[in-house]
Design a protein around this motif. Structure first.
Motif, PDB file in Angstrom:
ATOM      1  N   SER A   1       0.823  -1.208   0.000  1.00 42.80           N
ATOM      2  CA  SER A   1       0.000   0.000   0.000  1.00 42.80           C
ATOM      3  C   SER A   1       0.857   1.259   0.000  1.00 42.80           C
ATOM      4  CB  SER A   1      -0.940  -0.002   1.214  1.00 42.80           C
ATOM      5  OG  SER A   1      -0.201   0.060   2.428  1.00 42.80           O
TER       6      SER A   1
ATOM      7  N   PRO B   1     -12.686   4.381  -4.210  1.00 41.86           N
ATOM      8  CA  PRO B   1     -12.748   3.082  -3.510  1.00 41.86           C
ATOM      9  C   PRO B   1     -12.510   3.184  -2.011  1.00 41.86           C
ATOM     10  CG  PRO B   1     -11.500   2.866  -5.533  1.00 41.86           C
ATOM     11  CD  PRO B   1     -11.735   4.327  -5.345  1.00 41.86           C
TER      12      PRO B   1
ATOM     13  N   THR C   1     -17.595  -3.303  -0.974  1.00 42.02           N
ATOM     14  CA  THR C   1     -16.442  -3.740  -1.762  1.00 42.02           C
ATOM     15  C   THR C   1     -16.247  -5.246  -1.659  1.00 42.02           C
ATOM     16  OG1 THR C   1     -15.355  -1.606  -1.410  1.00 42.02           O
ATOM     17  CG2 THR C   1     -13.970  -3.447  -2.097  1.00 42.02           C
TER      18      THR C   1
ATOM     19  N   ALA D   1     -16.550  -7.981  -4.602  1.00 41.31           N
ATOM     20  CA  ALA D   1     -15.396  -8.832  -4.894  1.00 41.31           C
ATOM     21  C   ALA D   1     -15.779 -10.301  -4.983  1.00 41.31           C
ATOM     22  CB  ALA D   1     -14.324  -8.632  -3.826  1.00 41.31           C
TER      23      ALA D   1
ATOM     24  N   LEU E   1      -5.304  -8.288  -2.047  1.00 38.73           N
ATOM     25  CA  LEU E   1      -5.538  -7.537  -3.285  1.00 38.73           C
ATOM     26  C   LEU E   1      -6.777  -6.658  -3.164  1.00 38.73           C
ATOM     27  CD1 LEU E   1      -4.652  -7.041  -6.219  1.00 38.73           C
ATOM     28  CD2 LEU E   1      -6.114  -8.969  -6.889  1.00 38.73           C
ATOM     29  N   ILE E   2      -7.847  -7.202  -2.590  1.00 45.56           N
ATOM     30  CA  ILE E   2      -9.075  -6.424  -2.406  1.00 45.56           C
ATOM     31  C   ILE E   2      -8.842  -5.277  -1.432  1.00 45.56           C
ATOM     32  CG2 ILE E   2     -11.489  -6.543  -1.683  1.00 45.56           C
ATOM     33  CD1 ILE E   2     -11.427  -9.520  -2.407  1.00 45.56           C
TER      34      ILE E   2
ATOM     35  N   TRP F   1      -7.069  -2.489  -3.113  1.00 42.94           N
ATOM     36  CA  TRP F   1      -7.992  -1.743  -3.973  1.00 42.94           C
ATOM     37  C   TRP F   1      -8.742  -0.682  -3.162  1.00 42.94           C
ATOM     38  CZ3 TRP F   1      -9.766  -0.598  -8.697  1.00 42.94           C
ATOM     39  CH2 TRP F   1     -11.078  -0.119  -8.809  1.00 42.94           C
TER      40      TRP F   1
END
Length: 306
Positions: A96, A124, A132, A136, A174-175, A178
């Motif tokens: 991040s 996001p 989210t 996903a 990964l989510i 995002w």
């Protein structure tokens, strides 16, 4: 005589005016302060007393002293959850920060529609994490998900993603990226715009290329912000719950069960409130130590941010 009376009245009037201002301030801040104390401090103290008892939320609690904490040290499920949380944190926090710096540098350029691009990056982050996570689950669905459809078109075999014990935690990371990279991007973008232009111009006139300017000017100026982002993202990763709840519920085969989700299961699914409160306090201590460790290391390196 009138001058003496006025001189004596001034010292008396000043404390009265100061008290009036203090009372006015507390009249505005007092209700909010009571709400904050009532919703945070009191539950925290109460949870500590619960953590020293065996209680299911209905029957009277049975004091067990430090027994819950002693059991936590030998709990294999908690140790497994700690490993998952550590892996998630190690993957999420550096990624991040790196992505935030890269995207912030890209968005710091003078290009057309730059405001639109900055908004798209930040959306996001302000969106609901639960929403989210739900989205996903459709994107990474092995049967009809968009992710596997893209892989099929590229000639890559379809993957199980959130339904695979070996892949699910990486997909969660990964989510989470995002949803969270917008925060680090905005923080670094603000820091980049605060760097004195004279430093960059001086380095350029001395013959430094873009990479040297970035390495010897930009990165040192971003060091305090990096410490703040590392602390913030570490706390975010350690306390991640909503994404896991809406995607995997700790599965498959407990491969994404983090400490926070394990505490949720203890307290609200198995009704072991005392044991769950002890685990929550242990998580608080670990988070505090991690935060203090990052701050101590940054100060040793010369970065004063807190």
């Amino acid at each position: 005589m009138a001058g003496v009376t006025f001189a004596l009245a001034r010292p008396l009037a000043a404390p009265r005016a100061r008290r009036r201002l203090d009372l006015t301030g507390w009249a505005f801040a007092g209700p909010a302060t009571l709400v904050v104390v009532g919703l945070s401090l009191f539950p925290a103290v109460w949870a500590f007393f619960i953590s020293r008892a065996k209680w299911n939320g209905v029957a009277p609690g049975v004091p067990v002293g430090w027994g819950n904490y002693q059991r936590l040290v030998q709990d294999p499920d908690l140790l497994a959850a700690a490993r998952h949380t550590l892996l998630l944190t190690v993957l999420f926090v550096p990624a991040s920060i790196i992505l935030g710096i890269v995207v912030a540098i890209a968005l710091n350029q003078k290009i057309r529609l730059i405001g639109f691009y900055r908004t798209c990056i930040f959306v996001p982050y302000v969106a609901s994490a639960a929403a989210t996570g739900i989205l996903a689950t459709f994107v990474f669905n092995p049967q009809f998900g968009a992710a596997d459809e893209v892989l099929r078109r590229l000639g890559v075999p379809a993957q199980q993603f959130l339904e695979s014990p070996s892949q699910a935690l990486f997909v969660i990371v990964l989510i989470a990226l995002w949803g969270e990279v917008g925060f680090t991007t905005v923080v670094y973008l603000a820091a980049l715009q605060d760097i004195p232009r004279e430093l960059v111009e001086a380095a350029t006139m001395d013959g430094a290329g873009r990479w040297r300017v970035f390495r010897h000017v930009t990165l040192p100026e971003l060091r305090p912000v990096t410490v703040f982002a590392a602390v913030w993202q570490t706390i975010t990763a350690v306390q991640l719950f909503d994404l896991i709840y809406t995607t995997t519920r700790g599965g498959p085969l407990n491969s994404t069960q983090t400490i926070v989700y394990y505490i949720y299961e203890l307290a609200f699914q198995t009704q072991r409130l005392g044991y769950g409160a002890a685990a929550a306090y242990l998580l608080f201590v670990v988070t505090l130590l991690l935060t203090l460790g990052i701050i101590w290391y940054s100060r040793r390196r010369g970065s004063e941010v807190f």
